[in-house]
Write a protein that holds these residues in place. Structure first.
Motif, PDB file in Angstrom:
ATOM      1  N   LEU A   1       0.825  -1.212   0.000  1.00  0.00           N
ATOM      2  CA  LEU A   1       0.000   0.000   0.000  1.00  0.00           C
ATOM      3  C   LEU A   1       0.856   1.257   0.000  1.00  0.00           C
ATOM      4  CD1 LEU A   1      -2.892  -0.944   2.472  1.00  0.00           C
ATOM      5  CD2 LEU A   1      -3.040  -0.677  -0.013  1.00  0.00           C
ATOM      6  N   LEU A   2       1.953   1.240   0.760  1.00  0.00           N
ATOM      7  CA  LEU A   2       2.838   2.405   0.799  1.00  0.00           C
ATOM      8  C   LEU A   2       3.453   2.677  -0.576  1.00  0.00           C
ATOM      9  CD1 LEU A   2       4.670   1.951   4.240  1.00  0.00           C
ATOM     10  CD2 LEU A   2       3.099   3.797   3.593  1.00  0.00           C
ATOM     11  N   LEU A   3       3.961   1.631  -1.225  1.00  0.00           N
ATOM     12  CA  LEU A   3       4.576   1.809  -2.542  1.00  0.00           C
ATOM     13  C   LEU A   3       3.560   2.298  -3.565  1.00  0.00           C
ATOM     14  CD1 LEU A   3       6.891  -1.351  -2.768  1.00  0.00           C
ATOM     15  CD2 LEU A   3       7.593   1.027  -2.438  1.00  0.00           C
ATOM     16  N   LYS A   4       2.376   1.712  -3.551  1.00  0.00           N
ATOM     17  CA  LYS A   4       1.369   2.092  -4.540  1.00  0.00           C
ATOM     18  C   LYS A   4       0.808   3.487  -4.247  1.00  0.00           C
ATOM     19  CE  LYS A   4      -1.239  -0.802  -6.558  1.00  0.00           C
ATOM     20  NZ  LYS A   4      -2.372  -1.712  -6.836  1.00  0.00           N
ATOM     21  N   ALA A   5       0.630   3.817  -2.969  1.00  0.00           N
ATOM     22  CA  ALA A   5       0.140   5.150  -2.611  1.00  0.00           C
ATOM     23  C   ALA A   5       1.159   6.217  -2.998  1.00  0.00           C
ATOM     24  CB  ALA A   5      -0.161   5.215  -1.112  1.00  0.00           C
ATOM     25  N   TYR A   6       2.436   5.932  -2.788  1.00  0.00           N
ATOM     26  CA  TYR A   6       3.499   6.868  -3.166  1.00  0.00           C
ATOM     27  C   TYR A   6       3.491   7.115  -4.671  1.00  0.00           C
ATOM     28  CZ  TYR A   6       8.281   8.485  -4.125  1.00  0.00           C
ATOM     29  OH  TYR A   6       9.374   9.177  -4.574  1.00  0.00           O
ATOM     30  N   GLY A   7       3.403   6.038  -5.446  1.00  0.00           N
ATOM     31  CA  GLY A   7       3.401   6.174  -6.893  1.00  0.00           C
ATOM     32  C   GLY A   7       2.174   6.888  -7.425  1.00  0.00           C
ATOM     33  N   MET A   8       1.030   6.757  -6.741  1.00  0.00           N
ATOM     34  CA  MET A   8      -0.198   7.376  -7.212  1.00  0.00           C
ATOM     35  C   MET A   8      -0.353   8.813  -6.728  1.00  0.00           C
ATOM     36  SD  MET A   8      -3.112   7.536  -8.751  1.00  0.00           S
ATOM     37  CE  MET A   8      -2.966   5.911  -9.474  1.00  0.00           C
ATOM     38  N   LEU A   9      -0.025   9.068  -5.463  1.00  0.00           N
ATOM     39  CA  LEU A   9      -0.327  10.366  -4.865  1.00  0.00           C
ATOM     40  C   LEU A   9       0.783  11.398  -5.030  1.00  0.00           C
ATOM     41  CD1 LEU A   9      -2.025   9.168  -1.548  1.00  0.00           C
ATOM     42  CD2 LEU A   9      -3.104   9.778  -3.719  1.00  0.00           C
ATOM     43  N   ALA A  10       2.057  10.948  -5.067  1.00  0.00           N
ATOM     44  CA  ALA A  10       3.155  11.915  -5.165  1.00  0.00           C
ATOM     45  C   ALA A  10       3.045  12.810  -6.399  1.00  0.00           C
ATOM     46  CB  ALA A  10       4.502  11.181  -5.137  1.00  0.00           C
ATOM     47  N   PRO A  11       2.762  12.247  -7.596  1.00  0.00           N
ATOM     48  CA  PRO A  11       2.615  13.134  -8.765  1.00  0.00           C
ATOM     49  C   PRO A  11       1.457  14.118  -8.620  1.00  0.00           C
ATOM     50  CG  PRO A  11       2.960  10.867  -9.457  1.00  0.00           C
ATOM     51  CD  PRO A  11       2.709  10.829  -7.984  1.00  0.00           C
ATOM     52  N   GLN A  12       0.389  13.703  -7.939  1.00  0.00           N
ATOM     53  CA  GLN A  12      -0.751  14.592  -7.753  1.00  0.00           C
ATOM     54  C   GLN A  12      -0.427  15.742  -6.804  1.00  0.00           C
ATOM     55  OE1 GLN A  12      -4.197  12.308  -6.554  1.00  0.00           O
ATOM     56  NE2 GLN A  12      -3.919  10.780  -8.177  1.00  0.00           N
ATOM     57  N   LEU A  13       0.598  15.539  -5.969  1.00  0.00           N
ATOM     58  CA  LEU A  13       0.991  16.562  -5.000  1.00  0.00           C
ATOM     59  C   LEU A  13       2.226  17.337  -5.444  1.00  0.00           C
ATOM     60  CD1 LEU A  13       0.450  14.463  -1.724  1.00  0.00           C
ATOM     61  CD2 LEU A  13      -1.102  16.135  -2.763  1.00  0.00           C
ATOM     62  N   GLY A  14       2.579  17.212  -6.722  1.00  0.00           N
ATOM     63  CA  GLY A  14       3.680  17.987  -7.256  1.00  0.00           C
ATOM     64  C   GLY A  14       5.018  17.285  -7.275  1.00  0.00           C
ATOM     65  N   GLY A  15       5.045  15.991  -7.011  1.00  0.00           N
ATOM     66  CA  GLY A  15       6.313  15.257  -6.975  1.00  0.00           C
ATOM     67  C   GLY A  15       6.498  14.357  -8.176  1.00  0.00           C
ATOM     68  N   ALA A  16       6.150  14.839  -9.366  1.00  0.00           N
ATOM     69  CA  ALA A  16       6.204  13.990 -10.560  1.00  0.00           C
ATOM     70  C   ALA A  16       7.618  13.548 -10.915  1.00  0.00           C
ATOM     71  CB  ALA A  16       5.583  14.728 -11.746  1.00  0.00           C
ATOM     72  N   GLY A  17       8.657  14.288 -10.482  1.00  0.00           N
ATOM     73  CA  GLY A  17      10.024  13.926 -10.831  1.00  0.00           C
ATOM     74  C   GLY A  17      10.749  13.124  -9.777  1.00  0.00           C
ATOM     75  N   LEU A  18      10.068  12.717  -8.718  1.00  0.00           N
ATOM     76  CA  LEU A  18      10.718  11.976  -7.636  1.00  0.00           C
ATOM     77  C   LEU A  18      11.120  10.575  -8.087  1.00  0.00           C
ATOM     78  CD1 LEU A  18       8.414  12.958  -4.614  1.00  0.00           C
ATOM     79  CD2 LEU A  18      10.733  13.780  -5.073  1.00  0.00           C
ATOM     80  N   PRO A  19      12.227  10.066  -7.546  1.00  0.00           N
ATOM     81  CA  PRO A  19      12.635   8.697  -7.919  1.00  0.00           C
ATOM     82  C   PRO A  19      11.728   7.655  -7.292  1.00  0.00           C
ATOM     83  CG  PRO A  19      14.063   9.550  -6.191  1.00  0.00           C
ATOM     84  CD  PRO A  19      13.177  10.694  -6.619  1.00  0.00           C
ATOM     85  N   GLY A  20      11.617   6.524  -7.942  1.00  0.00           N
ATOM     86  CA  GLY A  20      10.875   5.400  -7.383  1.00  0.00           C
ATOM     87  C   GLY A  20       9.384   5.451  -7.563  1.00  0.00           C
ATOM     88  N   LEU A  21       8.879   6.384  -8.374  1.00  0.00           N
ATOM     89  CA  LEU A  21       7.429   6.469  -8.556  1.00  0.00           C
ATOM     90  C   LEU A  21       6.878   5.227  -9.252  1.00  0.00           C
ATOM     91  CD1 LEU A  21       6.924  10.202  -9.622  1.00  0.00           C
ATOM     92  CD2 LEU A  21       6.466   9.152  -7.399  1.00  0.00           C
ATOM     93  N   GLY A  22       7.725   4.553 -10.012  1.00  0.00           N
ATOM     94  CA  GLY A  22       7.263   3.364 -10.727  1.00  0.00           C
ATOM     95  C   GLY A  22       7.240   2.108  -9.892  1.00  0.00           C
ATOM     96  N   LEU A  23       7.751   2.172  -8.659  1.00  0.00           N
ATOM     97  CA  LEU A  23       7.789   0.976  -7.816  1.00  0.00           C
ATOM     98  C   LEU A  23       6.401   0.424  -7.531  1.00  0.00           C
ATOM     99  CD1 LEU A  23      10.587   1.901  -5.245  1.00  0.00           C
ATOM    100  CD2 LEU A  23      10.656   0.073  -6.953  1.00  0.00           C
ATOM    101  N   GLY A  24       5.431   1.314  -7.430  1.00  0.00           N
ATOM    102  CA  GLY A  24       4.075   0.845  -7.175  1.00  0.00           C
ATOM    103  C   GLY A  24       3.556  -0.040  -8.280  1.00  0.00           C
ATOM    104  N   ASP A  25       3.906   0.305  -9.526  1.00  0.00           N
ATOM    105  CA  ASP A  25       3.458  -0.483 -10.670  1.00  0.00           C
ATOM    106  C   ASP A  25       4.302  -1.732 -10.871  1.00  0.00           C
ATOM    107  OD1 ASP A  25       1.393   1.289 -11.329  1.00  0.00           O
ATOM    108  OD2 ASP A  25       2.753   2.558 -12.479  1.00  0.00           O
ATOM    109  N   THR A  26       5.627  -1.624 -10.668  1.00  0.00           N
ATOM    110  CA  THR A  26       6.498  -2.749 -10.993  1.00  0.00           C
ATOM    111  C   THR A  26       6.538  -3.822  -9.904  1.00  0.00           C
ATOM    112  OG1 THR A  26       8.410  -1.530 -10.126  1.00  0.00           O
ATOM    113  CG2 THR A  26       7.956  -1.355 -12.494  1.00  0.00           C
ATOM    114  N   VAL A  27       6.541  -3.414  -8.638  1.00  0.00           N
ATOM    115  CA  VAL A  27       6.608  -4.410  -7.558  1.00  0.00           C
ATOM    116  C   VAL A  27       5.547  -4.217  -6.480  1.00  0.00           C
ATOM    117  CG1 VAL A  27       9.071  -4.842  -7.880  1.00  0.00           C
ATOM    118  CG2 VAL A  27       8.337  -3.069  -6.280  1.00  0.00           C
ATOM    119  N   GLY A  28       5.018  -2.998  -6.349  1.00  0.00           N
ATOM    120  CA  GLY A  28       4.041  -2.734  -5.290  1.00  0.00           C
ATOM    121  C   GLY A  28       2.795  -3.585  -5.401  1.00  0.00           C
ATOM    122  N   GLY A  29       2.290  -3.738  -6.633  1.00  0.00           N
ATOM    123  CA  GLY A  29       1.088  -4.545  -6.826  1.00  0.00           C
ATOM    124  C   GLY A  29       1.309  -5.992  -6.463  1.00  0.00           C
ATOM    125  N   ALA A  30       2.473  -6.542  -6.834  1.00  0.00           N
ATOM    126  CA  ALA A  30       2.776  -7.941  -6.515  1.00  0.00           C
ATOM    127  C   ALA A  30       2.915  -8.142  -5.006  1.00  0.00           C
ATOM    128  CB  ALA A  30       4.056  -8.370  -7.233  1.00  0.00           C
TER     129      ALA A  30
END
Length: 411
Positions: free
Chosen positions: A258-287
């Motif tokens: 949940l933390l990985l997926k929430a970070y990947g989903m919410l950070a861009p909405q809060l202005g953090g679109a360039g932060l590292p690791g945003l793709g972790l929610g999609d690549t490993v967070g779901g699994a």
């Protein structure tokens, strides 16, 4: 059938049925907005509470129930291979036939009914998994961790959508806008033609599509391998005895996922679109989250009493292939132009309510169906093709008569 095996089979069937609920909710976004439109909410006027609910679905549901299906695919693959080995039949030959038919059903499903098919990928991945039949649990774990690490490394790299040309590209947005009209008002022939002939990527992204098709089975392989390992080590053989094991892993995996997926989903909405690791929610967070859901569901079988809905989940799971394809038939009929034409109009929350209503009907109808029939129609076809037997059962190996030398030794 011994008690431990009965409980394991019930748990696996129940878990498969439970996963179909989340799969349907996630697929409802594709039924309603299209495979590429589900990530473009602004093109459908999704805002406010509906947009917030969409974010919740992408964190808790989307990408976290399909891996459960993959996990159980690997689990069942090992159990089938073991059963065939005991009968002195060739496991890889039977499994290859099964995967070939699965691939064929998936291609028909994607071509004539719905673009969100996953059976094609499962069939492709099955052939890759044949390399791991008969491997030790340690080997399966090492490969699963290795492949998941590769996926995690991909998710660590900051990814600018503008650089890929996917999702936010003008070509893809025009495709989505066009699909809104075609899927919402088109005839069956028009929708099928659009789905199969119109390019959503554009020429500049053709190589990316080819790369995705070739490597997607490998990238989703970790959950298949972990399911194969679970079958080898008996993860679900004694739910009551492993209550603490399941409880701890459910808590850890659900929290991390949940933390990985929430970070990947919410950070861009809060202005953090360039932060590292945003793709972790999609690549490993779901699994990771799906593993948590698996262990949490296993806890339902760790008690003395069975919940009244568990037999219904098990019935849905026994008819998983048939129910999955029926979800596509019902979903496309509700949202496509040749049906009720609600494409892009119902909203995320209402669409979820529709999905839950469809699944509730399957929870009610599946046990009724199994009172009269032993297996579902799609499951029966798979069994007939796998075993090359109209009875849908593995053939008994004919024992050769003993040679004269063997008879002389006995006498």
């Amino acid at each position: 059938m011994d008690m431990d095996r009965t409980k394991r089979v019930q748990l696996i069937d129940g878990l498969r049925g439970f996963s179909l609920a989340g799969i349907l909710i996630a697929n409802m976004l594709i039924f309603q907005y299209g495979l590429f439109g589900e990530t473009e909410p602004q093109l459908f006027g999704i805002e406010g509470a509906d947009l917030a609910f969409r974010s919740f679905l992408f964190i808790a549901v989307v990408g976290s129930f399909m891996p459960i299906f993959a996990y159980l695919f690997g689990f069942g693959m090992v159990k089938l291979a073991d059963s065939l080995t005991v009968r002195e039949l060739r496991p890889k030959w039977h499994l290859a036939r099964r995967f070939l038919l699965l691939l064929g059903i998936g291609m028909l499903h994607a071509t004539f009914l719905w673009e969100g098919d996953i059976l094609t990928f499962y069939g492709m991945t099955g052939f890759f998994l044949l390399l791991f039949v008969g491997r030790k649990p340690k080997t399966l774990l090492i490969w699963a961790v290795l492949l998941m690490t590769v996926m995690g490394a991909l998710g660590l790299t900051p990814l600018d959508p503008a650089e890929t040309g996917l999702g936010s590209s003008a070509h893809t947005q025009n495709y989505v806008l066009h699909s809104r009209d075609v899927y919402g008002t088109g005839t069956y022939a028009e929708i099928r033609s659009f789905r199969n002939e119109v390019d959503p990527f554009g020429e500049e992204n053709g190589m990316f599509l080819l790369f995705a098709v070739l490597f997607a089975p490998i990238l989703i392989a970790p959950m298949f391998l972990l399911g194969m390992r679970a079958a080898r080590i008996g993860t679900f053989d004694d739910p009551q005895g492993m209550r603490r094991f399941h409880r701890r892993r459910a808590a850890v995996f659900i929290a991390i996922g949940l933390l990985l997926k929430a970070y990947g989903m919410l950070a861009p909405q809060l202005g953090g679109a360039g932060l590292p690791g945003l793709g972790l929610g999609d690549t490993v967070g779901g699994a990771i989250l799906s593993l948590g859901y698996i262990h949490a569901f296993a806890l339902l079988y760790a008690g003395v009493r069975r919940h009244r809905l568990l037999p219904n989940f098990e019935a849905v799971g026994r008819l998983s292939m048939t129910n999955y394809l029926m979800q596509s038939v019902i979903g496309t009929t509700i949202f496509y132009g040749y049906g009720f034409g609600l494409f892009g109009r119902a909203g995320v929350f209402v669409g979820t309510v529709i999905a839950l209503a469809i699944y509730a009907a399957q929870l009610w109808l599946s046990p009724l169906y199994l009172r009269r029939f032993r297996t579902g129609p799609i499951e029966y076809v798979l069994r007939v093709w796998t075993y090359l037997s109209w009875r849908g059962r593995p053939k008994t190996r004919k024992l050769r008569p003993p040679s004269s030398e063997e008879r002389s030794r006995v006498s």
